[in-house]
Design a protein around this motif. Structure first.
Motif, short mmCIF file in Angstrom:
data_model
loop_
_atom_site.label_atom_id
_atom_site.label_comp_id
_atom_site.label_asym_id
_atom_site.label_seq_id
_atom_site.Cartn_x
_atom_site.Cartn_y
_atom_site.Cartn_z
N SER A 54 0.81 -1.20 0.00
CA SER A 54 0.00 0.00 0.00
C SER A 54 0.86 1.26 0.00
O SER A 54 0.54 2.22 -0.65
CB SER A 54 -0.96 -0.07 1.18
OG SER A 54 -0.81 0.98 2.05
N ILE A 93 -10.72 -11.29 -12.67
CA ILE A 93 -11.50 -11.48 -11.46
C ILE A 93 -12.14 -12.87 -11.45
O ILE A 93 -12.82 -13.25 -12.41
CB ILE A 93 -12.59 -10.38 -11.33
CG1 ILE A 93 -11.96 -8.99 -11.37
CG2 ILE A 93 -13.41 -10.59 -10.06
CD1 ILE A 93 -10.97 -8.71 -10.28
N GLN A 127 -20.65 -8.49 -4.93
CA GLN A 127 -19.21 -8.49 -4.62
C GLN A 127 -18.38 -8.63 -5.89
O GLN A 127 -17.31 -8.03 -6.01
CB GLN A 127 -18.87 -9.61 -3.64
CG GLN A 127 -19.45 -9.39 -2.26
CD GLN A 127 -19.23 -10.57 -1.33
OE1 GLN A 127 -18.82 -11.64 -1.76
NE2 GLN A 127 -19.52 -10.37 -0.06
N ALA A 135 -18.28 -5.26 -7.58
CA ALA A 135 -17.38 -4.35 -6.86
C ALA A 135 -15.92 -4.68 -7.16
O ALA A 135 -15.10 -3.79 -7.36
CB ALA A 135 -17.65 -4.42 -5.36
N ALA A 136 -15.59 -5.98 -7.23
CA ALA A 136 -14.21 -6.39 -7.54
C ALA A 136 -13.83 -6.00 -8.96
O ALA A 136 -12.71 -5.56 -9.22
CB ALA A 136 -14.06 -7.90 -7.34
N ARG A 152 -15.10 -3.48 -10.67
CA ARG A 152 -14.92 -2.02 -10.66
C ARG A 152 -13.54 -1.64 -10.14
O ARG A 152 -12.85 -0.83 -10.76
CB ARG A 152 -15.98 -1.36 -9.77
CG ARG A 152 -17.26 -1.10 -10.45
CD ARG A 152 -18.21 -0.24 -9.61
NE ARG A 152 -19.53 -0.40 -10.17
CZ ARG A 152 -20.40 -1.32 -9.80
NH1 ARG A 152 -20.13 -2.14 -8.82
NH2 ARG A 152 -21.57 -1.40 -10.39
N ARG A 153 -13.16 -2.19 -8.99
CA ARG A 153 -11.85 -1.86 -8.41
C ARG A 153 -10.72 -2.19 -9.36
O ARG A 153 -9.82 -1.38 -9.58
CB ARG A 153 -11.65 -2.62 -7.09
CG ARG A 153 -12.34 -2.02 -5.90
CD ARG A 153 -11.88 -2.67 -4.61
NE ARG A 153 -12.05 -4.12 -4.59
CZ ARG A 153 -13.15 -4.74 -4.19
NH1 ARG A 153 -14.19 -4.05 -3.75
NH2 ARG A 153 -13.23 -6.06 -4.21
N ASN A 154 -10.75 -3.37 -9.95
CA ASN A 154 -9.66 -3.81 -10.81
C ASN A 154 -9.59 -3.01 -12.11
O ASN A 154 -8.51 -2.64 -12.56
CB ASN A 154 -9.79 -5.31 -11.11
CG ASN A 154 -8.46 -5.96 -11.36
OD1 ASN A 154 -7.47 -5.65 -10.69
ND2 ASN A 154 -8.41 -6.85 -12.33
N ILE A 213 -10.79 0.10 -12.65
CA ILE A 213 -10.36 1.46 -12.33
C ILE A 213 -8.87 1.52 -12.08
O ILE A 213 -8.17 2.38 -12.62
CB ILE A 213 -11.15 2.01 -11.11
CG1 ILE A 213 -12.60 2.26 -11.50
CG2 ILE A 213 -10.50 3.28 -10.56
CD1 ILE A 213 -13.53 2.53 -10.32
N SER A 214 -8.37 0.61 -11.29
CA SER A 214 -6.95 0.59 -10.96
C SER A 214 -6.09 0.41 -12.22
O SER A 214 -5.12 1.15 -12.44
CB SER A 214 -6.66 -0.54 -9.97
OG SER A 214 -5.30 -0.68 -9.75
N GLU A 254 -6.37 3.61 -14.64
CA GLU A 254 -5.71 4.79 -14.09
C GLU A 254 -4.20 4.62 -14.03
O GLU A 254 -3.47 5.56 -14.32
CB GLU A 254 -6.30 5.13 -12.71
CG GLU A 254 -7.70 5.71 -12.83
CD GLU A 254 -8.31 6.14 -11.51
OE1 GLU A 254 -7.76 5.82 -10.43
OE2 GLU A 254 -9.37 6.81 -11.56
N GLU A 303 -16.65 6.20 -13.85
CA GLU A 303 -17.60 5.16 -13.50
C GLU A 303 -17.30 3.89 -14.27
O GLU A 303 -16.76 3.92 -15.38
CB GLU A 303 -19.04 5.59 -13.77
CG GLU A 303 -19.36 5.87 -15.21
CD GLU A 303 -20.80 6.35 -15.41
OE1 GLU A 303 -21.31 6.17 -16.53
OE2 GLU A 303 -21.40 6.89 -14.48
#
Length: 171
Positions: free
Chosen positions: A4, A67, A124, A127-128, A130-132, A134-135, A138, A147
């Motif tokens: 992190s 995922i 879930q 959500a996983a 989305r996180r992956n 976006i990461s 970016e 979004e």
């Protein structure tokens, strides 16, 4: 904890670098292919970097497939075309299947269509994804992802793929 803090350091370095080079992003169209380009321009004499929309879509497609619980990407028609593509020699799986992107000046929006595996908690899973997505976008493009919309078109059962027409249903 170490991962992190290194991610934070990378983000801070990118932010400092962007501030130094006065970075802007704009949308353009490639005159040879007609495809939209997400253009990330670095100011000054350092040159220009152009990122095509298809690149953002590929990054999103690969990130979504990473995922666990994602059986396939795309709606029914896209999956049928994908199955035909699998059979034809010399073709490969489309990494943009089931992915739609909209790229603006500094931001991108992504729509992901999936088939979920049975037994996975869909909220879930979304959500996983989305996180992956976006990461990945970016980090690889520097665009802000506003979004990621996830549409679940179907649920795949584990025995769907194993069942063949050669095996009798009853004996």
């Amino acid at each position: 904890m170490a991962a992190s803090s290194s991610a934070t350091a990378t983000k801070d370095a990118r932010t400092d670098d962007d501030a130094r080079t006065d970075t802007t992003v704009s949308a353009d169209t490639d005159s040879t292919t007609g495809r939209a380009l997400a253009r990330r321009d670095t100011g000054g004499e350092r040159g220009r970097t152009s990122i095509a929309d298809v690149v953002v879509a590929k990054v999103a497609g690969i990130a979504a497939r990473e995922i666990d619980g994602v059986h396939d990407l795309g709606g029914t028609t896209e999956r049928v075309v994908g199955k035909v593509r699998d059979v034809l020699p010399g073709t490969s799986v489309s990494t943009t299947q089931g992915i739609e992107v909209e790229v603006g000046e500094r931001q991108a929006a992504v729509d992901v269509s999936i088939v979920a595996e049975y037994g996975v908690a869909i909220h879930q899973l979304a959500a996983a994804i989305r996180r992956n997505v976006i990461s990945a976008i970016e980090q690889m493009t520097g665009l802000e992802v506003t979004e990621v919309n996830v549409t679940v078109h179907d649920i795949a059962f584990g025995d769907d793929d194993e069942q063949t027409d050669d095996a009798p249903r009853v004996q």
